[in-house]
Design a protein around this motif. Structure first.
Motif, PDB file in Angstrom:
ATOM      1  N   SER A   1       6.712   5.403   1.360  1.00  0.00           N
ATOM      2  CA  SER A   1       6.335   6.846   0.915  1.00  0.00           C
ATOM      3  C   SER A   1       5.079   7.372   1.967  1.00  0.00           C
ATOM      4  O   SER A   1       5.378   6.957   2.967  1.00  0.00           O
ATOM      5  N   PRO A   2       4.770   8.922   1.788  1.00  0.00           N
ATOM      6  CA  PRO A   2       4.081   9.499   2.904  1.00  0.00           C
ATOM      7  C   PRO A   2       2.499   8.066   3.255  1.00  0.00           C
ATOM      8  O   PRO A   2       2.568   8.326   4.776  1.00  0.00           O
ATOM      9  N   THR A   3       2.422   7.391   2.848  1.00  0.00           N
ATOM     10  CA  THR A   3       1.070   6.903   2.238  1.00  0.00           C
ATOM     11  C   THR A   3       1.007   5.278   2.747  1.00  0.00           C
ATOM     12  O   THR A   3       0.410   4.636   3.019  1.00  0.00           O
ATOM     13  N   ALA A   4       2.338   4.885   2.847  1.00  0.00           N
ATOM     14  CA  ALA A   4       2.777   2.907   2.800  1.00  0.00           C
ATOM     15  C   ALA A   4       3.568   3.487   4.106  1.00  0.00           C
ATOM     16  O   ALA A   4       4.956   4.021   4.181  1.00  0.00           O
ATOM     17  N   ALA A   5       4.012   1.986   4.555  1.00  0.00           N
ATOM     18  CA  ALA A   5       5.102   1.264   5.698  1.00  0.00           C
ATOM     19  C   ALA A   5       5.213   0.575   5.752  1.00  0.00           C
ATOM     20  O   ALA A   5       4.112  -0.772   5.273  1.00  0.00           O
ATOM     21  N   LEU A   6       6.220  -0.249   5.709  1.00  0.00           N
ATOM     22  CA  LEU A   6       7.092  -1.075   5.896  1.00  0.00           C
ATOM     23  C   LEU A   6       7.435  -1.494   7.215  1.00  0.00           C
ATOM     24  O   LEU A   6       7.946  -0.959   7.802  1.00  0.00           O
ATOM     25  N   THR A   7       6.343  -2.786   7.975  1.00  0.00           N
ATOM     26  CA  THR A   7       6.866  -2.667   9.351  1.00  0.00           C
ATOM     27  C   THR A   7       7.158  -4.254   9.463  1.00  0.00           C
ATOM     28  O   THR A   7       6.831  -5.776   9.045  1.00  0.00           O
ATOM     29  N   ARG A   8       7.800  -4.522  10.653  1.00  0.00           N
ATOM     30  CA  ARG A   8       8.457  -5.616  11.089  1.00  0.00           C
ATOM     31  C   ARG A   8       7.342  -6.975  11.432  1.00  0.00           C
ATOM     32  O   ARG A   8       7.431  -5.941  13.019  1.00  0.00           O
ATOM     33  N   LEU A   9       6.769  -7.634  11.727  1.00  0.00           N
ATOM     34  CA  LEU A   9       6.055  -7.768  12.573  1.00  0.00           C
ATOM     35  C   LEU A   9       6.759  -9.189  13.468  1.00  0.00           C
ATOM     36  O   LEU A   9       8.020  -9.000  13.611  1.00  0.00           O
ATOM     37  N   ALA A  10       6.235  -9.267  15.219  1.00  0.00           N
ATOM     38  CA  ALA A  10       6.569  -9.591  15.797  1.00  0.00           C
ATOM     39  C   ALA A  10       6.989 -11.564  15.356  1.00  0.00           C
ATOM     40  O   ALA A  10       6.166 -12.744  16.067  1.00  0.00           O
ATOM     41  N   GLY A  11       7.339 -12.109  14.347  1.00  0.00           N
ATOM     42  CA  GLY A  11       7.756 -13.123  14.208  1.00  0.00           C
ATOM     43  C   GLY A  11       8.843 -12.937  12.632  1.00  0.00           C
ATOM     44  O   GLY A  11       8.811 -10.910  12.562  1.00  0.00           O
ATOM     45  N   PRO A  12       9.316 -13.374  11.336  1.00  0.00           N
ATOM     46  CA  PRO A  12       9.844 -13.655  10.732  1.00  0.00           C
ATOM     47  C   PRO A  12       8.684 -13.101   9.617  1.00  0.00           C
ATOM     48  O   PRO A  12       8.980 -13.767   8.541  1.00  0.00           O
ATOM     49  N   ALA A  13       8.583 -12.460   9.430  1.00  0.00           N
ATOM     50  CA  ALA A  13       7.245 -11.522   8.750  1.00  0.00           C
ATOM     51  C   ALA A  13       7.278 -10.044   8.265  1.00  0.00           C
ATOM     52  O   ALA A  13       7.640  -8.941   9.144  1.00  0.00           O
ATOM     53  N   VAL A  14       7.053  -9.315   6.950  1.00  0.00           N
ATOM     54  CA  VAL A  14       7.418  -7.969   7.117  1.00  0.00           C
ATOM     55  C   VAL A  14       5.706  -7.343   6.590  1.00  0.00           C
ATOM     56  O   VAL A  14       5.197  -8.618   6.096  1.00  0.00           O
ATOM     57  N   LEU A  15       4.946  -6.265   7.193  1.00  0.00           N
ATOM     58  CA  LEU A  15       3.822  -6.148   6.733  1.00  0.00           C
ATOM     59  C   LEU A  15       4.157  -4.968   5.931  1.00  0.00           C
ATOM     60  O   LEU A  15       4.719  -4.132   6.621  1.00  0.00           O
ATOM     61  N   VAL A  16       3.722  -4.637   4.669  1.00  0.00           N
ATOM     62  CA  VAL A  16       3.335  -3.123   4.321  1.00  0.00           C
ATOM     63  C   VAL A  16       1.836  -3.293   3.855  1.00  0.00           C
ATOM     64  O   VAL A  16       1.320  -3.478   3.797  1.00  0.00           O
ATOM     65  N   THR A  17       1.935  -1.459   4.235  1.00  0.00           N
ATOM     66  CA  THR A  17       0.220  -1.116   4.715  1.00  0.00           C
ATOM     67  C   THR A  17       0.032   0.115   4.133  1.00  0.00           C
ATOM     68  O   THR A  17       1.385   1.118   4.287  1.00  0.00           O
ATOM     69  N   ALA A  18      -0.977   0.537   2.802  1.00  0.00           N
ATOM     70  CA  ALA A  18      -0.638   1.082   2.736  1.00  0.00           C
ATOM     71  C   ALA A  18      -2.135   1.659   2.241  1.00  0.00           C
ATOM     72  O   ALA A  18      -3.130   0.755   1.809  1.00  0.00           O
ATOM     73  N   VAL A  19      -2.083   3.118   2.017  1.00  0.00           N
ATOM     74  CA  VAL A  19      -3.521   3.950   1.671  1.00  0.00           C
ATOM     75  C   VAL A  19      -3.900   4.433   0.226  1.00  0.00           C
ATOM     76  O   VAL A  19      -2.183   4.977   0.159  1.00  0.00           O
ATOM     77  N   ALA A  20      -4.072   4.703  -0.943  1.00  0.00           N
ATOM     78  CA  ALA A  20      -3.722   6.099  -1.814  1.00  0.00           C
ATOM     79  C   ALA A  20      -5.182   6.080  -2.303  1.00  0.00           C
ATOM     80  O   ALA A  20      -6.377   5.686  -1.548  1.00  0.00           O
ATOM     81  N   ALA A  21      -4.500   7.309  -2.942  1.00  0.00           N
ATOM     82  CA  ALA A  21      -6.499   7.627  -3.851  1.00  0.00           C
ATOM     83  C   ALA A  21      -6.828   6.663  -4.123  1.00  0.00           C
ATOM     84  O   ALA A  21      -8.262   7.277  -4.658  1.00  0.00           O
ATOM     85  N   ASP A  22      -6.214   6.022  -5.202  1.00  0.00           N
ATOM     86  CA  ASP A  22      -7.016   4.333  -6.112  1.00  0.00           C
ATOM     87  C   ASP A  22      -6.507   3.572  -6.173  1.00  0.00           C
ATOM     88  O   ASP A  22      -4.828   3.586  -5.932  1.00  0.00           O
ATOM     89  N   ALA A  23      -7.000   2.737  -7.662  1.00  0.00           N
ATOM     90  CA  ALA A  23      -5.833   1.722  -7.258  1.00  0.00           C
ATOM     91  C   ALA A  23      -4.737   1.339  -7.990  1.00  0.00           C
ATOM     92  O   ALA A  23      -4.063   0.597  -7.774  1.00  0.00           O
ATOM     93  N   ARG A  24      -4.945   2.542  -9.170  1.00  0.00           N
ATOM     94  CA  ARG A  24      -3.353   2.345 -10.033  1.00  0.00           C
ATOM     95  C   ARG A  24      -2.306   2.615  -8.334  1.00  0.00           C
ATOM     96  O   ARG A  24      -1.040   1.408  -8.651  1.00  0.00           O
TER      97      ARG A  24
END
Lengths: 240, 238
Positions: free
Chosen positions: B193-216
């Motif tokens: 989404s415009p404020t969430a990214a899925l990135t491959r780490l330097a290993g067999p792993a992915v990290l989703v990092t997201a910011v949003a307006a609220d918890a929901r």
């Protein structure tokens, strides 16, 4: 002499190519998150205390003589974005070429041989500083300055921001860049206190040069599979 | 083996996943308050499968009196060979006036699988945030895989709310999936989404990092990402 070396290394005309990188300012301008000099200042301040601090710690550790390959691995773990890892290595390779022509050393040659496609730029920069006779703090300052000068230059181009204003932003950031009483100065001392990983390496490594090769950090042994079940413990310790 | 004390009670609950044990962390009293020192440790033996979740969000609150000092919350997770840990607690809410230092350290065996979610909410509804430092360190086969730290709130170094860091968002989350199978085929890095990214780490792993307006809104992004990652045929495997 060493002060002159620092000027050569930090100069935008040093042919390492790093100064062409906006450090994320370009997408931030496109998305409307940087619109003026105040936004630029907030952006730069955010970079200083996140990527700037991390990169400066890596560079200082490399300048101090810690194993550059272990630092390169530490940089990978601190750079979740593959695009940024690729950029960091590309910039590292470009810097390596310039560094080996300017301040050739066996350590630079060894790192270049071990990472032919480039090591992370801050690690290469730290080792370059070391080869130029500069110290960890010089290397850290150099990285910190690059962390904010790249975005400032980019924003001048992208927003047609007054270059005088952009330079004033950089000058006003100087207290954050060099440390203030409430925020102790960046590396080497504070980077290692805020970065247990590096501190541990500092405290276990001799202050002299560590030979290139795998890091000394010992692979942790997992407890033998004897325990037949999974254990979970939750504790709380409220001080008196 | 479950052992609990203080405000954190561990309950064995029914798992919806076959072959998985499940433990739910239940808050037995208000915590963490300023000055508290909390710790959770989980050791997942070789071949075991465990889901750990929590019954409710954790709210960091100010301590009693002006000299209570910061609270600490340390999580230590070890996952053995062929084992799987799904660490899916509810949100951590940083209430106004609180100060919490949270650290999560994970040691993974080479063939271990991990799903780890963490969400930080800056302040209760309509409230400014407390001060929160979180660090997530994951090592796999003894080598560093991921090491992240973020500090925000009053007293945090400047710029945390600016365009380079949170950009005014009040909910921050990460979803980490480490899977030895990713050595073969790994989901590709992309914006979710415009404020969430899925990135491959330097290993067999992915990290989703997201910011949003609220918890929901944040949970919706992370839930959708997890669903996709666990149904590989739809996850854009390359």
């Amino acid at each position: 002499m060493t002060r002159a070396a620092l000027l050569v290394l930090t100069d935008g005309r040093f042919p390492a190519g790093g100064h062409a990188h906006s450090g994320g300012a370009e997408p931030a301008v496109k998305a409307g998150r940087i619109r003026n000099a105040d936004d630029l200042a907030a952006f730069c301040r955010g970079r200083l205390h996140t990527t700037g601090l991390t990169s400066a710690a890596l560079a200082a550790a490399a300048a101090h003589g810690l194993d550059p390959l272990a630092l390169d691995e530490a940089a990978d773990a601190r750079t979740p974005s593959p695009a940024l890892r690729a950029v960091a290595r590309k910039l590292g390779r470009q810097l390596m070429r310039a560094a080996r022509a300017t301040w050739p050393s066996a350590e630079l040659a060894a790192l270049a041989a071990a990472r032919p496609r480039g090591a992370h730029q801050p690690v290469v920069l730290g080792l370059t500083a070391r080869s130029a006779g500069l110290g960890p703090e010089d290397a850290a300052h150099c990285v910190v300055y690059e962390t904010v000068s790249g975005p400032a230059t980019a924003v001048v181009r992208l927003l047609s921001l007054d270059p005088f204003e952009a330079t004033a932003v950089l000058a006003r950031l100087a207290p954050s860049s060099t440390g203030s009483p409430s925020r102790p100065p960046p590396p080497p001392a504070s980077a290692s206190t805020r970065c247990p990983q590096l501190r541990r390496r500092c405290s276990t490594s001799p202050p002299k040069r560590t030979p290139p090769g795998r890091s000394a950090s010992s692979p942790r042994n997992h407890p033998p599979g004897a325990a037949p079940c999974t254990s979970t413990t939750a504790t709380k310790d409220r001080p008196p | 083996m479950l052992e609990s004390g203080g405000p954190l009670a561990l309950r064995r609950t029914r798992s919806i996943l076959a072959g998985h044990a499940r433990v739910t962390v239940v808050g037995a009293m208000t915590a963490p308050l300023g000055g508290d020192r909390l710790a959770v440790e989980a050791d997942i033996a070789d071949g075991a499968r465990l889901t750990v979740d929590s019954a409710a969000a954790t709210v960091a609150l100010p301590g009693a009196g002006p000299h209570a000092g910061p609270a600490t919350y340390d999580v230590r997770l070890t996952v053995g060979e062929g084992a799987e840990l799904r660490w899916l607690p509810e949100q951590l809410v940083s209430a106004y006036g609180s100060e919490l230092r949270m650290s999560t350290r994970v040691e993974l065996a080479p063939s271990a699988r991990l799903v780890l979610r963490e969400e930080q909410i800056l302040g209760r509804h309509g409230e400014t945030t407390g001060t929160l430092t979180t660090r997530l360190t994951v090592r796999r086969a003894g080598r560093p895989l991921l090491d992240q730290q973020l500090t925000y709130g009053p007293g945090a170094p400047g710029g945390w709310d600016g365009a380079a860091v949170l950009g005014g968002h009040r909910a921050v989350g990460q979803l980490l999936v480490v899977d030895p199978g990713f050595e073969e085929t790994c989901p590709r890095s992309r914006m979710l989404s415009p404020t969430a990214a899925l990135t491959r780490l330097a290993g067999p792993a992915v990290l989703v990092t997201a910011v949003a307006a609220d918890a929901r809104l944040l949970r919706a992004v992370l839930d959708e990402a997890l669903e996709e990652l666990e149904a590989p045929e739809e996850a854009g495997v390359r």
